[in-house]
Design a protein around this motif. Structure first.
Motif, PDB file in Angstrom:
ATOM      1  N   ALA A   1       2.318  -6.967   9.561  1.00  0.00           N
ATOM      2  CA  ALA A   1       0.921  -6.498   8.549  1.00  0.00           C
ATOM      3  C   ALA A   1       0.485  -6.767   8.374  1.00  0.00           C
ATOM      4  CB  ALA A   1       1.830  -4.866   9.568  1.00  0.00           C
TER       5      ALA A   1
ATOM      6  N   THR B   1      -1.488  -2.444   4.854  1.00  0.00           N
ATOM      7  CA  THR B   1      -1.171  -1.821   5.832  1.00  0.00           C
ATOM      8  C   THR B   1       0.001  -1.657   5.904  1.00  0.00           C
ATOM      9  OG1 THR B   1      -3.403  -2.491   7.080  1.00  0.00           O
ATOM     10  CG2 THR B   1      -1.342  -1.258   8.302  1.00  0.00           C
TER      11      THR B   1
ATOM     12  N   GLN C   1       0.845   0.763   2.833  1.00  0.00           N
ATOM     13  CA  GLN C   1       0.066   2.236   3.261  1.00  0.00           C
ATOM     14  C   GLN C   1       1.738   2.900   4.257  1.00  0.00           C
ATOM     15  OE1 GLN C   1      -1.621   4.153   1.760  1.00  0.00           O
ATOM     16  NE2 GLN C   1      -1.029   5.789   3.250  1.00  0.00           N
ATOM     17  N   ASP C   2       1.944   2.252   5.105  1.00  0.00           N
ATOM     18  CA  ASP C   2       3.071   2.400   6.088  1.00  0.00           C
ATOM     19  C   ASP C   2       4.638   3.059   5.338  1.00  0.00           C
ATOM     20  OD1 ASP C   2       1.118   2.665   7.998  1.00  0.00           O
ATOM     21  OD2 ASP C   2       2.217   0.305   8.902  1.00  0.00           O
TER      22      ASP C   2
ATOM     23  N   LYS D   1      -5.144   3.247  -3.877  1.00  0.00           N
ATOM     24  CA  LYS D   1      -5.379   2.527  -2.904  1.00  0.00           C
ATOM     25  C   LYS D   1      -4.605   0.950  -3.297  1.00  0.00           C
ATOM     26  CE  LYS D   1      -9.380   0.341  -0.460  1.00  0.00           C
ATOM     27  NZ  LYS D   1     -10.721   0.092  -0.690  1.00  0.00           N
ATOM     28  N   THR D   2      -4.071   1.122  -1.887  1.00  0.00           N
ATOM     29  CA  THR D   2      -3.393  -0.988  -2.692  1.00  0.00           C
ATOM     30  C   THR D   2      -4.466  -2.130  -2.790  1.00  0.00           C
ATOM     31  OG1 THR D   2      -1.756  -0.240  -0.669  1.00  0.00           O
ATOM     32  CG2 THR D   2      -2.062  -2.819  -0.790  1.00  0.00           C
TER      33      THR D   2
END
Length: 324
Positions: A190, A194, A197-198, A256-257
């Motif tokens: 992914a 994402t 965050q997952d 935020k990544t």
């Protein structure tokens, strides 16, 4: 390895590890002999010797690392010949026998210490392709589980990897890092933003973890992201660059990544390590090992730079046109 009883303990551990793998008596005996010789060599010839053993069921192989703090071997090739011994009362067949019986064998020796890597697989089992990655993970003193976790996934010319360091150590830290690896396993390729965050979402019922995730595409490009004090470096014979991620704790609080990218120089390798490893080690300590097995490189760094009071993990990924 403090006394002769340790050799027997190692031998029994190895036998139990392969007990339900369907190995023949010959292969089990081969593993027993290798474990015995490695342990005996440490007792007879080494200072502060240790054996680290891994037996991943998915690979059906036993991986043994023998490490010490000296005095080293002046001539490794000569020491591997039958009849050559640096000790008293030894026939000098140990190292040569280990090399012959092992499925994989690698060794590096200096006056500061020797590292020997041996893998044992059942006879007839297909040897894996060239290994482009390897890792070593050790629990904090007094703990029976490691609060760090690591995982690697490959897909042709791509490799994806994570190293997670659960806060603290012990079972709760292991639960946090394990949850990170579960999310990674579900979708290792992914997009990095994402993925991070997952993992952050997946760790919100745990104490949280520091995390470093990377994606390497063949021999040209690398991306990385994460949060906390798991660090990375890119090293070659002429290149040394640190990779730092943002502050925060995955599963607790992250911004935020941010995904960073860099072009890889020729013959480079990525090293990712948890904070159980000293942060300011010199690249010169691993440059002489660049051509060695990645697991041996990881073990050398952990052996030399472990802080000795926390879980410690080192993951090494070399460049490759394709990864297996």
């Amino acid at each position: 390895m403090t006394d002769a009883s340790c050799v027997g303990e190692v031998r029994r551990f190895c036998a139990k590890a392969v007990d339900d793998w369907g190995w023949s008596e010959v292969d089990a005996g081969r593993l027993s002999l290798i474990a015995t010789e490695l342990g005996t060599n440490l007792l007879r010839h080494a200072v502060q010797g240790e054996l680290w053993i891994a037996a991943p069921p998915a690979h059906r192989e036993v991986e043994i690392l023998a490490l010490d703090k000296g005095p080293g071997m002046v001539d490794v090739q000569r020491s591997s010949q039958d009849g050559v011994s640096t000790g008293t009362g030894s026939p000098g067949t140990g190292l040569g026998a280990i090399r012959r019986l092992a499925s994989d064998f690698d060794i590096h020796s200096t006056p500061q210490g020797t590292l020997c890597l041996v893998r044992v697989r059942a006879t007839g089992r297909t040897a894996p392709p060239e290994r482009y990655w390897g890792a070593v993970s050790i629990a904090a003193p007094g703990e029976i589980v490691c609060g760090d976790g690591w995982a690697v996934a490959t897909d042709g010319s791509q490799v994806a990897a994570v190293v997670a360091d659960g806060l603290g150590h012990g079972p709760h830290a292991a639960a946090a890092s394990g949850a990170a690896l579960d999310v990674f396993a579900a979708a290792p390729f992914a997009p990095l933003a994402t993925l991070v965050q997952d993992i952050h979402t997946g760790l919100q019922t745990t104490r949280g973890a520091a995390l470093f995730a990377l994606r390497m595409e063949g021999s040209a490009r690398l991306q990385y992201a994460g949060a906390g004090n798991v660090m990375g470096r890119i090293i070659s014979g002429v290149f040394d660059r640190s990779m730092l991620t943002q502050h925060g704790t995955v599963g607790v609080q992250v911004r935020k990544t941010e995904v960073a990218a860099l072009e890889l120089p020729d013959h480079a390798m990525a090293v990712v390590y948890s904070d159980g490893i000293a942060s300011r080690w010199k690249a010169e300590e691993v440059v002489p090992l660049l051509q060695r097995d990645p697991t041996l490189i990881a073990a050398a760094l952990l052996w030399q730079q472990s802080r000795g009071r926390d879980d410690a993990t080192v993951l090494v990924i070399k460049q490759g046109e394709t990864f297996e």
